[in-house]
Design a protein around this motif. Structure first.
Motif, PDB file in Angstrom:
ATOM      1  N   MET A 192       0.820  -1.205   0.000  1.00 39.00           N
ATOM      2  CA  MET A 192       0.000   0.000   0.000  1.00 39.00           C
ATOM      3  C   MET A 192       0.858   1.260   0.000  1.00 39.00           C
ATOM      4  SD  MET A 192      -3.335  -1.181   2.006  1.00 39.00           S
ATOM      5  CE  MET A 192      -4.457  -0.771   0.716  1.00 39.00           C
ATOM      6  N   THR A 193       2.033   1.193   0.629  1.00 37.72           N
ATOM      7  CA  THR A 193       2.911   2.364   0.601  1.00 37.72           C
ATOM      8  C   THR A 193       3.433   2.610  -0.806  1.00 37.72           C
ATOM      9  OG1 THR A 193       3.610   1.731   2.811  1.00 37.72           O
ATOM     10  CG2 THR A 193       4.875   3.446   1.738  1.00 37.72           C
ATOM     11  N   VAL A 194       3.866   1.535  -1.475  1.00 36.95           N
ATOM     12  CA  VAL A 194       4.396   1.694  -2.829  1.00 36.95           C
ATOM     13  C   VAL A 194       3.307   2.215  -3.755  1.00 36.95           C
ATOM     14  CG1 VAL A 194       5.327   0.462  -4.814  1.00 36.95           C
ATOM     15  CG2 VAL A 194       6.195  -0.027  -2.526  1.00 36.95           C
ATOM     16  N   PHE A 195       2.092   1.667  -3.579  1.00 36.95           N
ATOM     17  CA  PHE A 195       0.985   2.134  -4.417  1.00 36.95           C
ATOM     18  C   PHE A 195       0.764   3.625  -4.195  1.00 36.95           C
ATOM     19  CE2 PHE A 195      -3.464   3.133  -5.125  1.00 36.95           C
ATOM     20  CZ  PHE A 195      -3.664   2.613  -6.387  1.00 36.95           C
ATOM     21  N   CYS A 196       0.821   4.030  -2.931  1.00 39.04           N
ATOM     22  CA  CYS A 196       0.589   5.425  -2.580  1.00 39.04           C
ATOM     23  C   CYS A 196       1.651   6.330  -3.212  1.00 39.04           C
ATOM     24  CB  CYS A 196       0.608   5.551  -1.065  1.00 39.04           C
ATOM     25  SG  CYS A 196      -0.406   6.858  -0.450  1.00 39.04           S
ATOM     26  N   PHE A 197       2.911   5.892  -3.118  1.00 44.42           N
ATOM     27  CA  PHE A 197       3.995   6.668  -3.730  1.00 44.42           C
ATOM     28  C   PHE A 197       3.721   6.875  -5.212  1.00 44.42           C
ATOM     29  CE2 PHE A 197       7.192   5.922  -0.283  1.00 44.42           C
ATOM     30  CZ  PHE A 197       7.569   7.236  -0.186  1.00 44.42           C
ATOM     31  N   ASN A 198       3.296   5.799  -5.887  1.00 43.06           N
ATOM     32  CA  ASN A 198       3.090   5.877  -7.331  1.00 43.06           C
ATOM     33  C   ASN A 198       1.840   6.650  -7.689  1.00 43.06           C
ATOM     34  OD1 ASN A 198       5.250   4.572  -8.716  1.00 43.06           O
ATOM     35  ND2 ASN A 198       4.680   2.777  -7.531  1.00 43.06           N
ATOM     36  N   LEU A 199       0.836   6.575  -6.781  1.00 40.87           N
ATOM     37  CA  LEU A 199      -0.418   7.263  -7.055  1.00 40.87           C
ATOM     38  C   LEU A 199      -0.171   8.739  -7.350  1.00 40.87           C
ATOM     39  CD1 LEU A 199      -3.553   7.346  -6.994  1.00 40.87           C
ATOM     40  CD2 LEU A 199      -3.360   7.878  -4.581  1.00 40.87           C
ATOM     41  N   PHE A 200       0.734   9.335  -6.576  1.00 41.81           N
ATOM     42  CA  PHE A 200       0.904  10.780  -6.723  1.00 41.81           C
ATOM     43  C   PHE A 200       1.858  11.151  -7.848  1.00 41.81           C
ATOM     44  CE2 PHE A 200      -0.898  10.120  -2.599  1.00 41.81           C
ATOM     45  CZ  PHE A 200      -2.034  10.869  -2.777  1.00 41.81           C
ATOM     46  N   ARG A 201       2.272  10.166  -8.630  1.00 38.42           N
ATOM     47  CA  ARG A 201       2.957  10.460  -9.876  1.00 38.42           C
ATOM     48  C   ARG A 201       2.006  10.241 -11.040  1.00 38.42           C
ATOM     49  NH1 ARG A 201       6.761   6.846 -10.999  1.00 38.42           N
ATOM     50  NH2 ARG A 201       8.255   8.250 -11.924  1.00 38.42           N
ATOM     51  N   SER A 202       0.774   9.828 -10.707  1.00 37.19           N
ATOM     52  CA  SER A 202      -0.167   9.511 -11.789  1.00 37.19           C
ATOM     53  C   SER A 202      -1.133  10.674 -12.002  1.00 37.19           C
ATOM     54  CB  SER A 202      -0.959   8.261 -11.434  1.00 37.19           C
ATOM     55  OG  SER A 202      -1.913   8.593 -10.455  1.00 37.19           O
ATOM     56  N   ARG A 203      -1.926  10.541 -13.064  1.00 31.80           N
ATOM     57  CA  ARG A 203      -2.906  11.555 -13.422  1.00 31.80           C
ATOM     58  C   ARG A 203      -3.883  11.804 -12.257  1.00 31.80           C
ATOM     59  NH1 ARG A 203      -4.920  13.383 -18.120  1.00 31.80           N
ATOM     60  NH2 ARG A 203      -7.101  14.003 -18.092  1.00 31.80           N
ATOM     61  N   VAL A 204      -4.388  10.699 -11.688  1.00 39.59           N
ATOM     62  CA  VAL A 204      -5.369  10.832 -10.613  1.00 39.59           C
ATOM     63  C   VAL A 204      -4.767  11.544  -9.409  1.00 39.59           C
ATOM     64  CG1 VAL A 204      -6.874   9.550  -9.061  1.00 39.59           C
ATOM     65  CG2 VAL A 204      -6.534   8.753 -11.393  1.00 39.59           C
ATOM     66  N   GLY A 205      -3.553  11.116  -9.042  1.00 38.22           N
ATOM     67  CA  GLY A 205      -2.903  11.713  -7.885  1.00 38.22           C
ATOM     68  C   GLY A 205      -2.647  13.195  -8.068  1.00 38.22           C
ATOM     69  N   ARG A 206      -2.180  13.559  -9.276  1.00 39.10           N
ATOM     70  CA  ARG A 206      -1.936  14.981  -9.554  1.00 39.10           C
ATOM     71  C   ARG A 206      -3.237  15.763  -9.457  1.00 39.10           C
ATOM     72  NH1 ARG A 206       3.497  15.481  -9.211  1.00 39.10           N
ATOM     73  NH2 ARG A 206       4.556  14.077 -10.624  1.00 39.10           N
ATOM     74  N   ALA A 207      -4.321  15.144  -9.930  1.00 42.23           N
ATOM     75  CA  ALA A 207      -5.617  15.827  -9.848  1.00 42.23           C
ATOM     76  C   ALA A 207      -5.982  16.076  -8.389  1.00 42.23           C
ATOM     77  CB  ALA A 207      -6.695  14.993 -10.531  1.00 42.23           C
ATOM     78  N   PHE A 208      -5.728  15.076  -7.526  1.00 43.02           N
ATOM     79  CA  PHE A 208      -6.013  15.251  -6.099  1.00 43.02           C
ATOM     80  C   PHE A 208      -5.277  16.475  -5.565  1.00 43.02           C
ATOM     81  CE2 PHE A 208      -6.853  10.474  -5.097  1.00 43.02           C
ATOM     82  CZ  PHE A 208      -8.037  10.569  -5.806  1.00 43.02           C
ATOM     83  N   ILE A 209      -3.984  16.552  -5.899  1.00 39.68           N
ATOM     84  CA  ILE A 209      -3.177  17.642  -5.361  1.00 39.68           C
ATOM     85  C   ILE A 209      -3.680  18.984  -5.894  1.00 39.68           C
ATOM     86  CG2 ILE A 209      -0.856  18.623  -5.319  1.00 39.68           C
ATOM     87  CD1 ILE A 209       0.166  15.724  -5.344  1.00 39.68           C
ATOM     88  N   ALA A 210      -4.075  18.992  -7.172  1.00 43.69           N
ATOM     89  CA  ALA A 210      -4.595  20.234  -7.743  1.00 43.69           C
ATOM     90  C   ALA A 210      -5.857  20.665  -7.006  1.00 43.69           C
ATOM     91  CB  ALA A 210      -4.897  20.025  -9.225  1.00 43.69           C
ATOM     92  N   ILE A 211      -6.706  19.687  -6.671  1.00 45.35           N
ATOM     93  CA  ILE A 211      -7.945  20.028  -5.950  1.00 45.35           C
ATOM     94  C   ILE A 211      -7.620  20.606  -4.587  1.00 45.35           C
ATOM     95  CG2 ILE A 211      -9.990  19.052  -4.849  1.00 45.35           C
ATOM     96  CD1 ILE A 211     -10.143  17.086  -7.168  1.00 45.35           C
ATOM     97  N   ARG A 212      -6.613  20.030  -3.944  1.00 46.72           N
ATOM     98  CA  ARG A 212      -6.246  20.541  -2.631  1.00 46.72           C
ATOM     99  C   ARG A 212      -5.780  21.986  -2.730  1.00 46.72           C
ATOM    100  NH1 ARG A 212      -0.803  18.346  -0.392  1.00 46.72           N
ATOM    101  NH2 ARG A 212      -0.137  19.589  -2.151  1.00 46.72           N
ATOM    102  N   ASP A 213      -4.919  22.251  -3.719  1.00 43.51           N
ATOM    103  CA  ASP A 213      -4.309  23.575  -3.772  1.00 43.51           C
ATOM    104  C   ASP A 213      -5.321  24.658  -4.107  1.00 43.51           C
ATOM    105  OD1 ASP A 213      -1.983  22.518  -3.000  1.00 43.51           O
ATOM    106  OD2 ASP A 213      -1.120  22.365  -5.009  1.00 43.51           O
ATOM    107  N   ARG A 214      -6.225  24.395  -5.001  1.00 41.93           N
ATOM    108  CA  ARG A 214      -7.266  25.380  -5.323  1.00 41.93           C
ATOM    109  C   ARG A 214      -8.295  24.662  -6.169  1.00 41.93           C
ATOM    110  NH1 ARG A 214     -10.080  29.017  -4.017  1.00 41.93           N
ATOM    111  NH2 ARG A 214     -10.202  31.098  -4.913  1.00 41.93           N
ATOM    112  N   ASP A 215      -9.435  24.378  -5.570  1.00 36.30           N
ATOM    113  CA  ASP A 215     -10.382  23.531  -6.296  1.00 36.30           C
ATOM    114  C   ASP A 215     -10.949  24.213  -7.535  1.00 36.30           C
ATOM    115  OD1 ASP A 215     -11.655  25.293  -4.696  1.00 36.30           O
ATOM    116  OD2 ASP A 215     -13.169  23.899  -3.952  1.00 36.30           O
ATOM    117  N   LEU A 216     -11.192  25.526  -7.414  1.00 32.05           N
ATOM    118  CA  LEU A 216     -11.759  26.207  -8.575  1.00 32.05           C
ATOM    119  C   LEU A 216     -10.781  26.200  -9.738  1.00 32.05           C
ATOM    120  CD1 LEU A 216     -13.611  29.213  -6.955  1.00 32.05           C
ATOM    121  CD2 LEU A 216     -14.553  27.125  -7.916  1.00 32.05           C
ATOM    122  N   ALA A 217      -9.498  26.479  -9.439  1.00 28.56           N
ATOM    123  CA  ALA A 217      -8.485  26.478 -10.480  1.00 28.56           C
ATOM    124  C   ALA A 217      -8.389  25.087 -11.107  1.00 28.56           C
ATOM    125  CB  ALA A 217      -7.138  26.893  -9.900  1.00 28.56           C
TER     126      ALA A 217
END
Lengths: 355, 294
Positions: A192-217
């Motif tokens: 699960m840790t390895v999956f998590c590390f990879n998640l945030f290099r993927s499209r979905v993970g990046r989208a999560f981070i973008a939502i956190r930083d500014r959802d409207l943007a």
């Protein structure tokens, strides 16, 4: 140019093109370090006492839960105070499958994950319209409602009497001792840790981070807010469900008071103290919060020899210390243990010429 | 019908106490955008102080109440100064966690000082209920009803007319603008926490007179959250109406649904309604809608 001497530490960033920059960049020393840590983790039961292994089990389960919460709160910015109840959903689902249906554990574990993911997604629906505090309260409502269901759906959960779970077994091996269970938890943890590390290099993970930083943007950039928020809730709950299933089968008896709001707060504390939005931080935080009461208990045991009455006081103070630790971390290092460790590493990276 | 009326009236008077506690949430949120998860523990502090003075030192009740109000006042200021001041302009999650940590810390310390067994107040309010038509109402509840209504009036006027109240509203609206108009935001925050702690302390004393004082009293902090959210976190009339509404809801669902579902509906019903209402009106019934601009 990278130096190939294994004893030389990484001393800066030397990539010259984007490919190298995006690649997993492991200096030789880091590879060796990871290998040594993994080896030590796998060999731990051979030189540690059973008591220590049982603590490691609890810590490992907490790590999975904390990773889940960090995906939701740290990376997607959606606060959840319902973590304890979601653990309960996972534990009871797995328990229902193994204890009441008599199906094998290897089936119950992912099933617990998926059922919890489903429940999490349902309770994630309000996140489309709610933000910040109001969302936090909505997840608090999830906590209260799920707790109520656990207590009252007696045909499935046995209500307040709790549920006895059989010892888990995988492919004929009974995982009934601390040591055998340790390998199950450790494997789950690593995957699960390895999956998590990879998640945030993927499209979905990046989208999560973008939502956190500014959802409207993020929405302007073409991220479907609702879909990705639901993904985040589901994925996070999947992790928590797995953690719940593992926890339930480790305790072997589960009852509603294992999944109260206090547990939710503990998991939030792990994520905060470890470091919001940091995979390693979830691990540090989970281990820290698991160890905190144990260390305090040991300390009070030591002091009890000198001061007969102190034990009762320290047990009361356990909660106080827990709260004060959270506050101190928030004030002095809001980015948590992960940041502290990073600072230490950065200091030595350029030492002795740190300018 | 009498049963229904009895439930409604009980709900209203319990709701009045909720409204008073919710007032504490709203006051803090209104001026500093913080939701205080330690409100329940502030309640406990007031109740415990008053109990100690009345039951251990035999101080007259009104004097004891005045002293505990002072204690709450200074505690509120101290909390703001030592903890919350660091969290001005921090993200919501930090603030939530800080107050959650605060509640845990306070609960631990209170437990060390007063242990966990229930302390009962000596009889202060006459225990004979007041009979209104076919309905009996406990006197303590009636007093709480009056006190919370009085506080509603006082605080509404305070926010509308007094300098301090206007300064608080200005601070809530825009801290920077308030600063440039010569308002000391620090003083405002300290005052807010002091007031909220006092309101909680009074609530704690009243509740302590009803059920006795023990750590589970602090759970009312959680029970009351739906009240504050339901009415809208920044609306004082919302808190009062929300309190009465949740009180009646609890009482009715407890009376009619508990026998069917086997108890505990009372605690969960407010949260179910809360989720439904938030889906329709994300800022509560009377809350101010925040319009986001990019």
């Amino acid at each position: 140019m990278r130096l190939r001497n294994p004893f030389v530490m990484e001393s800066g960033v030397f990539t010259t093109n984007y490919r190298d920059d995006m690649a997993f960049h492991f200096p030789v020393l880091a590879k060796i370090r990871v290998a040594v840590i993994l080896l030590l983790l796998f060999l731990l039961p051979f030189f540690a006492s059973t008591y220590f292994v049982s603590i490691a089990n609890l810590a490992g389960i907490a790590v999975i839960g904390a990773l889940g919460l960090n995906i939701l709160t740290g990376f997607t910015g959606q606060i959840s105070i319902g973590q304890g109840a979601f653990l309960g959903v996972g534990a009871y689902t797995a328990g229902f499958i193994t204890a009441k249906l008599g199906l094998p554990f290897w089936l119950a574990l992912p099933a617990a994950g998926f059922v919890t993911a489903l429940v999490g997604a349902v309770f994630g629906v309000p996140s489309l319209r709610l933000k910040g505090l109001y969302l936090a309260i909505a997840t608090l409502a999830a906590q209260v409602i799920i707790e109520f269901v656990i207590v009252h759906w007696e045909t499935v959960t046995n209500g307040v009497h709790g549920m006895f779970l059989p010892a888990p077994g995988i492919f004929g091996y009974a995982l009934d001792s601390d040591v055998s269970y340790y390998y199950l938890v450790l494997t789950a943890c690593i995957i699960m840790t390895v999956f998590c590390f990879n998640l945030f290099r993927s499209r979905v993970g990046r989208a999560f981070i973008a939502i956190r930083d500014r959802d409207l943007a993020a929405e302007v950039m073409g991220i479907d807010l609702f879909r990705y928020k639901i993904y985040a809730f589901a994925l996070s709950s999947f992790y928590v469900g797995i953690a719940g299933a593992l926890w339930g089968h480790y305790l072997r008896i589960i009852s509603p008071e294992h999944f109260t709001i206090g547990v939710s707060i503990q998991y939030l504390a792990m994520v905060i103290i470890g470091g919001l939005g940091s995979v390693m931080g979830s691990i540090y935080g989970a281990v820290f919060i698991t160890l905190l009461p144990i260390v305090l208990r040991e300390l009070s045991g030591l002091l009890a020899n000198y001061l007969p009455n102190i034990e009762a006081v320290i047990l009361g103070l356990k909660e106080a210390v827990f709260g004060i630790t959270i506050i101190v971390f928030l004030i002095y290092e809001p980015e948590g243990l992960a940041k502290i460790w990073q600072n230490i590493k950065d200091y030595f990276k350029l030492w002795p010429f740190s300018y | 019908m009498t049963f229904f009326l009895q439930l409604v009236v009980t709900g209203l008077v319990v709701g009045a106490v909720y409204a008073m506690v919710a007032l504490g949430f709203v006051l803090i949120y209104k001026s500093s955008d913080v939701i205080n998860f330690a409100q329940g523990e502030l309640l406990l502090v007031g109740a415990y102080t008053c109990w100690t003075l009345v039951a251990v030192y035999h101080v007259p009740f009104l004097l004891a109440m005045a002293v505990s109000i002072c204690v709450s006042l200074f505690l509120g200021i101290a909390i703001e100064r030592m903890v919350l001041r660091s969290f001005i302009n921090e993200p919501v999650i930090s603030v939530i966690m800080a107050t959650l940590g605060l509640s845990s810390a306070m609960r631990g310390i209170l437990q060390v000082i007063w242990s966990t067994d229930t302390k009962t107040f000596p009889e202060i309010f006459p225990s004979a209920p007041v009979i209104i038509g076919p309905i009996a109402v406990s006197r303590v509840y009636l007093y709480s009803l009056f006190i919370s209504l009085a506080m509603l009036v006082i605080f509404s006027l305070f926010f509308k007319y007094s300098n301090m109240g206007i300064a608080m509203r200005a601070t809530a609206d825009d801290q920077q603008a308030a600063l440039s108009m010569g308002i000391s935001v620090k003083v405002i925050f300290a005052a807010t926490w002091a007031i909220a702690a006092v309101v909680a302390g009074i609530g704690g004393i009243l509740l302590g007179n009803i059920n006795g004082v023990n750590p589970s009293l602090s759970h009312i902090g959680l029970t009351v959250l739906p009240v504050a959210i339901l009415g809208g976190l920044d609306s004082i009339p919302g808190a009062i109406l929300g309190g009465l509404f949740i009180g009646v809801l609890e009482s009715l669902s407890g009376g009619y649904l508990d026998p069917l579902l086997g108890g505990g509906v009372k605690e969960v019903a407010p949260f179910v309604v809360l989720v439904l209402i938030l889906m329709i009106r994300p800022y509560g019934l009377f809350g101010q809608e925040i319009i986001e601009r990019v």
